[in-house]
Design an enzyme around this catalytic site. Structure first.
Site, PDB file in Angstrom:
ATOM      1  N   GLU A 259      18.370  25.409  55.418  1.00  0.00           N
ATOM      2  CA  GLU A 259      17.232  26.222  55.005  1.00  0.00           C
ATOM      3  C   GLU A 259      16.163  25.367  54.328  1.00  0.00           C
ATOM      4  O   GLU A 259      14.967  25.619  54.479  1.00  0.00           O
ATOM      5  CB  GLU A 259      17.697  27.311  54.037  1.00  0.00           C
ATOM      6  CG  GLU A 259      18.657  28.327  54.639  1.00  0.00           C
ATOM      7  CD  GLU A 259      20.108  27.897  54.530  1.00  0.00           C
ATOM      8  OE1 GLU A 259      20.987  28.716  54.794  1.00  0.00           O
ATOM      9  OE2 GLU A 259      20.371  26.721  54.185  1.00  0.00           O
TER      10      GLU A 259
ATOM     11  N   MET B 233      25.251   9.905  53.395  1.00  0.00           N
ATOM     12  CA  MET B 233      24.437  11.119  53.533  1.00  0.00           C
ATOM     13  C   MET B 233      23.064  10.763  54.098  1.00  0.00           C
ATOM     14  O   MET B 233      22.554   9.669  53.876  1.00  0.00           O
ATOM     15  CB  MET B 233      24.275  11.803  52.174  1.00  0.00           C
ATOM     16  CG  MET B 233      25.586  12.260  51.535  1.00  0.00           C
ATOM     17  SD  MET B 233      26.416  13.571  52.459  1.00  0.00           S
ATOM     18  CE  MET B 233      25.317  14.957  52.112  1.00  0.00           C
ATOM     19  N   GLY B 234      22.479  11.698  54.835  1.00  0.00           N
ATOM     20  CA  GLY B 234      21.120  11.531  55.324  1.00  0.00           C
ATOM     21  C   GLY B 234      20.980  10.639  56.544  1.00  0.00           C
ATOM     22  O   GLY B 234      19.867  10.226  56.872  1.00  0.00           O
TER      23      GLY B 234
END
Length: 417
Positions: free
Chosen positions: A59, A306-307
């Site tokens: 989101e 992460m990412g």
């Protein structure tokens, strides 16, 4: 009456929520959050703001896309963004920086939401996807502050649950000034739940309009950079999925001894657990975070950073999008589709039902629920390079023809700003 009962239960559960937030504060830094924000104690805004709310990473990515476009058109906008999870916070903070003000979302208690609203002075609230809090919506309606549900999704399963509490759900639905649904079926379900037809329109899924960046100069795993035609990725796995996917990889290796698997857990606290699971299954492995473990001969690469998921997708020849073998609802299938990768998903795709349907009907995605079913599809795609490229191109074509939701969404939001 149901809202009052809900509020009493929420008050009773509040101490447990506090314990949970304190517990999270002992986790690694990315999980720490100021508890005061959960109770609405935030810095006062000097001027009216536009409040965006996003739950988690998916989101937040969609919110970031909208906000970036809005700021291009109206650079003066004062935007406050709330997120529920630290992963969502990271997306907003790293992606937008000081262009917006970020806070963790206030809990759904009457005093908390009144305090929060009084301090940030919102002239509108834009909620991403489907995050419905009764006291939030009641207070915004009472204060005549418009609420828009953007990139709104409503699965049949969720709609059935809301129908069981029809009086409460109808009240919430009537609080929306506008619902911008991702698909016609979503729009129909919102109307059935109480949104007036004139306040509900289909704008498409913003996620098709995302701009994806490959944020690594040297690739995801240099030892495999020249490896061709036998790397598959299990992306964003949840507890209960990893063992099944490792079993599938065993079948794949039986047919393709040179095959490699990248497995990327969704949550960083599971990295070590998945590493032990790989060891227990007698696979040799490397960790993305540990260059000393990098060997081209390993069977499995554990994506414990992460990412960097887009880099992992780029390296892979076939992508399994997880969160779909357990009833999580699946994850973003557009990322591999943009890169022209064939997509496999488990049966639980209710969070991305319309997207998966389009990809499946367009010939770019497959559904599989067992280790053998998954491995059979991977093997078939490995066997036939022309077929694999065709499936990947068909997935990419679905994304290309579905773009345009961002423009429609921004146009619908402008009157509320």
């Amino acid at each position: 009456m149901l809202r009052y009962l809900y509020t009493i239960i929420y008050y009773l559960c509040a101490p447990l929520l506090c314990i949970r937030w304190v517990y999270k504060s002992f986790k690694p830094p990315q999980y720490r959050e100021p508890m005061r924000e959960r109770f609405g104690f935030v810095a006062k805004q000097k001027s009216e703001s536009v409040w965006f709310h996003a739950v988690s990473m998916g989101e937040s990515i969609a919110a970031k896309t909208i906000i970036t476009e809005l700021l291009k058109q109206q650079p003066h906008l004062n935007i406050v963004v709330t997120t529920t999870t630290p992963t969502g916070a990271r997306q907003i903070i790293e992606g937008l920086g000081d262009k917006v003000t970020h806070h963790f979302s206030p809990c759904d208690l009457p005093g908390t939401i009144k305090r929060f609203v009084r301090r940030i002075k919102p002239k509108a609230l834009i909620i991403m996807e489907t995050e419905l809090w009764p006291n939030w919506l009641h207070h915004m309606r009472k204060e005549n502050i418009p609420v828009v549900l953007a990139n709104a999704r409503m699965s049949q399963k969720s709609a059935d649950k809301y129908l069981k509490i029809k009086s409460l759900s109808t009240s919430m639905m009537q609080s929306f000034s506008k619902v911008l649904a991702v698909g016609e079926h979503d729009c129909e379900r919102f109307i059935k739940l109480g949104v007036s037809p004139e306040n509900c329109q289909t704008t498409g899924n913003i996620k098709f309009d995302q701009e994806f960046q490959l944020n690594g100069a040297n690739g995801y795993f240099p030892p495999w950079s020249s490896h061709q035609d036998a790397v598959w990725l299990a992306a964003s796995t949840h507890k209960g999925e990893d063992q099944l996917l490792l079993e599938a990889h065993r079948f794949v290796i039986d047919a393709f001894p040179q095959a490699k698997l990248i497995i990327v857990p969704r949550h960083p606290e599971r990295f070590d657990d998945v590493a032990r699971m790989i060891e227990d299954n007698d696979f040799s492995y490397a960790r993305r975070s540990d260059a000393e473990s990098w060997e081209s001969s390993v069977d499995v690469l554990l994506g414990d950073t992460m990412g960097e998921l887009m880099l992992a997708y780029e390296l892979a020849d076939v992508a399994f999008v997880a969160g779909s073998l357990v009833p999580v609802g699946g994850h973003n299938m557009i990322e591999p589709a943009v890169l022209g990768k064939p997509i496999i998903s488990g049966p639980h795709v209710h969070n991305f039902q319309e997207i998966f349907r389009e990809l499946e009907e367009g010939g770019g995605a497959f559904k599989a629920g067992t280790a053998r079913q998954i491995s059979d599809i991977v093997i078939e795609l490995f066997k036939n390079e022309a077929y694999r490229e065709k499936v990947g191109n068909q997935a990419k074509a679905v994304v290309e023809k579905s773009r345009g939701a961002l423009k429609r969404t921004v146009k619908a939001l402008v009157p509320f700003l």
